[in-house]
Design a protein around this motif. Structure first.
Motif, PDB file in Angstrom:
ATOM      1  N   LYS A  95       0.956  -1.104   0.030  1.00  0.00           N
ATOM      2  CA  LYS A  95      -0.074   0.156  -0.182  1.00  0.00           C
ATOM      3  C   LYS A  95       0.890   1.408  -0.117  1.00  0.00           C
ATOM      4  O   LYS A  95       1.724   1.261   0.649  1.00  0.00           O
ATOM      5  CB  LYS A  95      -0.973   0.051   1.468  1.00  0.00           C
ATOM      6  CG  LYS A  95      -2.230  -0.896   1.117  1.00  0.00           C
ATOM      7  CD  LYS A  95      -3.091  -0.616   2.163  1.00  0.00           C
ATOM      8  CE  LYS A  95      -4.331  -1.625   1.928  1.00  0.00           C
ATOM      9  NZ  LYS A  95      -5.351  -1.344   3.268  1.00  0.00           N
ATOM     10  N   TYR A  96       0.328   2.288  -0.627  1.00  0.00           N
ATOM     11  CA  TYR A  96       1.086   3.486  -0.785  1.00  0.00           C
ATOM     12  C   TYR A  96       1.575   4.150   0.553  1.00  0.00           C
ATOM     13  O   TYR A  96       2.878   4.331   0.732  1.00  0.00           O
ATOM     14  CB  TYR A  96       0.109   4.421  -1.733  1.00  0.00           C
ATOM     15  CG  TYR A  96       0.962   6.030  -1.848  1.00  0.00           C
ATOM     16  CD1 TYR A  96       1.850   6.217  -3.025  1.00  0.00           C
ATOM     17  CD2 TYR A  96       0.551   6.819  -0.925  1.00  0.00           C
ATOM     18  CE1 TYR A  96       2.621   7.364  -2.944  1.00  0.00           C
ATOM     19  CE2 TYR A  96       1.212   8.271  -1.149  1.00  0.00           C
ATOM     20  CZ  TYR A  96       2.165   8.452  -2.142  1.00  0.00           C
ATOM     21  OH  TYR A  96       2.647   9.620  -2.132  1.00  0.00           O
ATOM     22  N   ASP A  97       0.584   4.107   1.320  1.00  0.00           N
ATOM     23  CA  ASP A  97       1.065   4.931   2.670  1.00  0.00           C
ATOM     24  C   ASP A  97       1.818   4.211   3.550  1.00  0.00           C
ATOM     25  O   ASP A  97       2.420   4.698   4.547  1.00  0.00           O
ATOM     26  CB  ASP A  97      -0.255   5.201   3.353  1.00  0.00           C
ATOM     27  CG  ASP A  97      -1.294   6.297   2.665  1.00  0.00           C
ATOM     28  OD1 ASP A  97      -0.529   7.137   1.810  1.00  0.00           O
ATOM     29  OD2 ASP A  97      -2.315   6.337   3.003  1.00  0.00           O
ATOM     30  N   SER A  98       2.186   2.852   3.171  1.00  0.00           N
ATOM     31  CA  SER A  98       2.979   2.078   4.193  1.00  0.00           C
ATOM     32  C   SER A  98       4.537   2.284   3.883  1.00  0.00           C
ATOM     33  O   SER A  98       5.291   1.998   4.703  1.00  0.00           O
ATOM     34  CB  SER A  98       2.523   0.568   3.776  1.00  0.00           C
ATOM     35  OG  SER A  98       1.441   0.153   4.278  1.00  0.00           O
ATOM     36  N   ILE A  99       4.867   3.066   2.552  1.00  0.00           N
ATOM     37  CA  ILE A  99       6.276   3.004   2.273  1.00  0.00           C
ATOM     38  C   ILE A  99       6.706   4.441   1.393  1.00  0.00           C
ATOM     39  O   ILE A  99       7.673   4.710   1.615  1.00  0.00           O
ATOM     40  CB  ILE A  99       6.818   1.819   1.453  1.00  0.00           C
ATOM     41  CG1 ILE A  99       8.177   1.488   1.401  1.00  0.00           C
ATOM     42  CG2 ILE A  99       6.235   2.023   0.282  1.00  0.00           C
ATOM     43  CD1 ILE A  99       8.507   0.037   1.067  1.00  0.00           C
ATOM     44  N   ALA A 100       5.604   5.110   0.977  1.00  0.00           N
ATOM     45  CA  ALA A 100       6.100   6.247   0.150  1.00  0.00           C
ATOM     46  C   ALA A 100       6.655   7.392   1.153  1.00  0.00           C
ATOM     47  O   ALA A 100       6.309   7.435   2.286  1.00  0.00           O
ATOM     48  CB  ALA A 100       4.757   6.800  -0.160  1.00  0.00           C
ATOM     49  N   GLY A 101       7.671   8.078   0.835  1.00  0.00           N
ATOM     50  CA  GLY A 101       8.410   9.070   1.655  1.00  0.00           C
ATOM     51  C   GLY A 101       9.408   8.572   2.565  1.00  0.00           C
ATOM     52  O   GLY A 101      10.069   9.133   3.157  1.00  0.00           O
ATOM     53  N   GLN A 102       9.583   7.077   2.714  1.00  0.00           N
ATOM     54  CA  GLN A 102      10.421   6.548   3.640  1.00  0.00           C
ATOM     55  C   GLN A 102      11.994   6.468   3.036  1.00  0.00           C
ATOM     56  O   GLN A 102      12.131   6.377   2.020  1.00  0.00           O
ATOM     57  CB  GLN A 102      10.114   5.370   4.035  1.00  0.00           C
ATOM     58  CG  GLN A 102       8.686   5.442   4.553  1.00  0.00           C
ATOM     59  CD  GLN A 102       8.325   3.863   5.595  1.00  0.00           C
ATOM     60  OE1 GLN A 102       9.176   3.342   5.854  1.00  0.00           O
ATOM     61  NE2 GLN A 102       7.182   3.659   5.582  1.00  0.00           N
ATOM     62  N   TYR A 103      12.940   6.436   4.005  1.00  0.00           N
ATOM     63  CA  TYR A 103      14.359   6.237   3.821  1.00  0.00           C
ATOM     64  C   TYR A 103      14.903   4.767   4.164  1.00  0.00           C
ATOM     65  O   TYR A 103      14.332   4.250   5.270  1.00  0.00           O
ATOM     66  CB  TYR A 103      15.231   7.194   4.503  1.00  0.00           C
ATOM     67  CG  TYR A 103      14.928   8.580   3.801  1.00  0.00           C
ATOM     68  CD1 TYR A 103      15.954   9.390   2.992  1.00  0.00           C
ATOM     69  CD2 TYR A 103      13.986   9.443   4.277  1.00  0.00           C
ATOM     70  CE1 TYR A 103      16.026  10.468   2.559  1.00  0.00           C
ATOM     71  CE2 TYR A 103      14.043  10.852   3.956  1.00  0.00           C
ATOM     72  CZ  TYR A 103      14.875  11.076   2.813  1.00  0.00           C
ATOM     73  OH  TYR A 103      14.616  12.611   2.572  1.00  0.00           O
ATOM     74  N   PHE A 104      15.594   4.186   3.284  1.00  0.00           N
ATOM     75  CA  PHE A 104      16.279   2.951   3.417  1.00  0.00           C
ATOM     76  C   PHE A 104      17.696   2.909   3.276  1.00  0.00           C
ATOM     77  O   PHE A 104      18.022   3.860   2.320  1.00  0.00           O
ATOM     78  CB  PHE A 104      15.435   1.879   2.732  1.00  0.00           C
ATOM     79  CG  PHE A 104      14.110   1.590   2.820  1.00  0.00           C
ATOM     80  CD1 PHE A 104      13.749   0.758   3.791  1.00  0.00           C
ATOM     81  CD2 PHE A 104      13.225   2.187   2.441  1.00  0.00           C
ATOM     82  CE1 PHE A 104      12.472   0.338   4.124  1.00  0.00           C
ATOM     83  CE2 PHE A 104      11.801   2.123   2.745  1.00  0.00           C
ATOM     84  CZ  PHE A 104      11.313   1.161   3.533  1.00  0.00           C
ATOM     85  N   THR A 105      18.505   2.139   4.025  1.00  0.00           N
ATOM     86  CA  THR A 105      19.798   1.774   3.742  1.00  0.00           C
ATOM     87  C   THR A 105      20.007   0.445   2.876  1.00  0.00           C
ATOM     88  O   THR A 105      19.457  -0.360   3.545  1.00  0.00           O
ATOM     89  CB  THR A 105      20.771   1.970   4.876  1.00  0.00           C
ATOM     90  OG1 THR A 105      20.376   3.366   5.392  1.00  0.00           O
ATOM     91  CG2 THR A 105      22.308   1.904   4.487  1.00  0.00           C
TER      92      THR A 105
END
Length: 302
Positions: A95-105
């Motif tokens: 789902k869009y709100d679950s991951i949009a705009g997040q940062y990952f390494t």
């Protein structure tokens, strides 16, 4: 309507890399070495192992596309891959709100670039909650890569911000960011105030200032196809003097002339797909068009 601008947050202090991933189905047996990232590109194709140690930002989507969420984000459940859906949805997409705009390494990569029988993964650590996710990476299609590499974005800011640029671009549909009124933008020199992300289409863009003080966004495209898309103002002035006003305008308009040098052709049309050499001339191949050179000068094209 006045356009908004989405600006990436500043980098947080560097994170410690997590230990080895214990899932033997996807981890490499050999210890991976952190590679120097080529920050001149956001999508690295088959050089994806250079993402190791890099921070990735999940680009938001246009409002009309958010219903489709994101594909290819996985977690491990009972030693099997399962679509990442923290809300326990049975959808095959996150789902869009679950991951949009997040940062990952990127803490690990799996699969060899030349092994076409095995899936390739970027193994990610979430800055938000420390969770490990697995992104199924397709090295062939940039459109399937939903990230903006933070190192790439920072490189763009250092390269373009607070400088004058010649933009080979004309558009009657630009908008003044302060008033929302339409602007007629002509090819010419503009001051780049910053590099940002357009909050309507979420594309990396330059925030440019006209001589009259109007601000507008210019989407930053890959310049590989046509080199003279944007270049420093001083370089544009130098080439205009070097080639002459008429020839320089033809280069900008992608219109070749007999007598152009190889340098002028490359500036206008980019690198050829193929070069065939003979004792009499060189043939340059551009898709369905052929150019012929003698002694470094363009003699014919069709």
């Amino acid at each position: 309507m006045k356009r908004l601008i989405l600006v990436l947050e500043c980098l947080l202090p560097s994170f410690c890399l997590y230990g080895q991933i214990s899932i033997t189905d996807i981890e490499n047996k050999e210890t991976q070495q952190t590679a120097v990232y080529d920050s001149l590109k956001n999508f690295l194709g088959y050089d994806y192992q250079k993402y190791l140690g890099q921070d990735l930002y999940v680009l938001p989507k246009n409002e009309k596309l958010r219903i489709y969420g994101y594909s290819d984000f996985k977690i491990i459940v009972n030693n099997n891959f399962q679509t990442y859906n923290p809300e326990n949805s049975f959808s095959s997409r996150t789902k869009y709100d679950s991951i949009a705009g997040q940062y990952f390494t990127v803490i690990k990569t799996s699969g060899e670039p030349d092994d076409f029988t095995r899936d390739k993964y970027l193994i990610l650590n979430s800055r938000k909650n420390g969770q490990t996710l697995y992104f199924l990476y397709d090295p062939k299609y940039e459109s399937s890569f939903p990230f903006l590499v933070v190192g790439y974005f920072e490189k763009l800011k250092k390269t373009y911000s607070q400088k004058n640029w010649f933009v080979n671009y004309a558009n009657d549909e630009s908008f003044d960011l302060s008033t929302g009124n339409k602007l007629s933008i002509a090819k010419g020199s503009y001051y780049c105030e910053d590099v940002t992300i357009d909050s309507e289409n979420f594309k990396v863009s330059l925030l440019l200032l006209t001589p009259q003080g109007n601000k507008f966004l210019y989407q930053l495209y890959d310049t590989g196809l046509y080199p003279v898309t944007i270049l420093p103002k001083t370089d544009a002035e130098k080439y205009k003097r070097k080639f002459g006003s008429d020839n320089w305008q033809s280069i900008l308009d992608r219109k070749l002339k007999i007598g152009f040098t190889e340098e002028m052709v490359k500036m206008s049309w980019g690198e050829p797909l193929e070069i065939n050499r003979s004792s009499n001339h060189d043939q340059w191949v551009y898709r369905n068009q052929y150019l012929y050179f003698e002694n470094g000068l363009l003699t014919d094209f069709n």
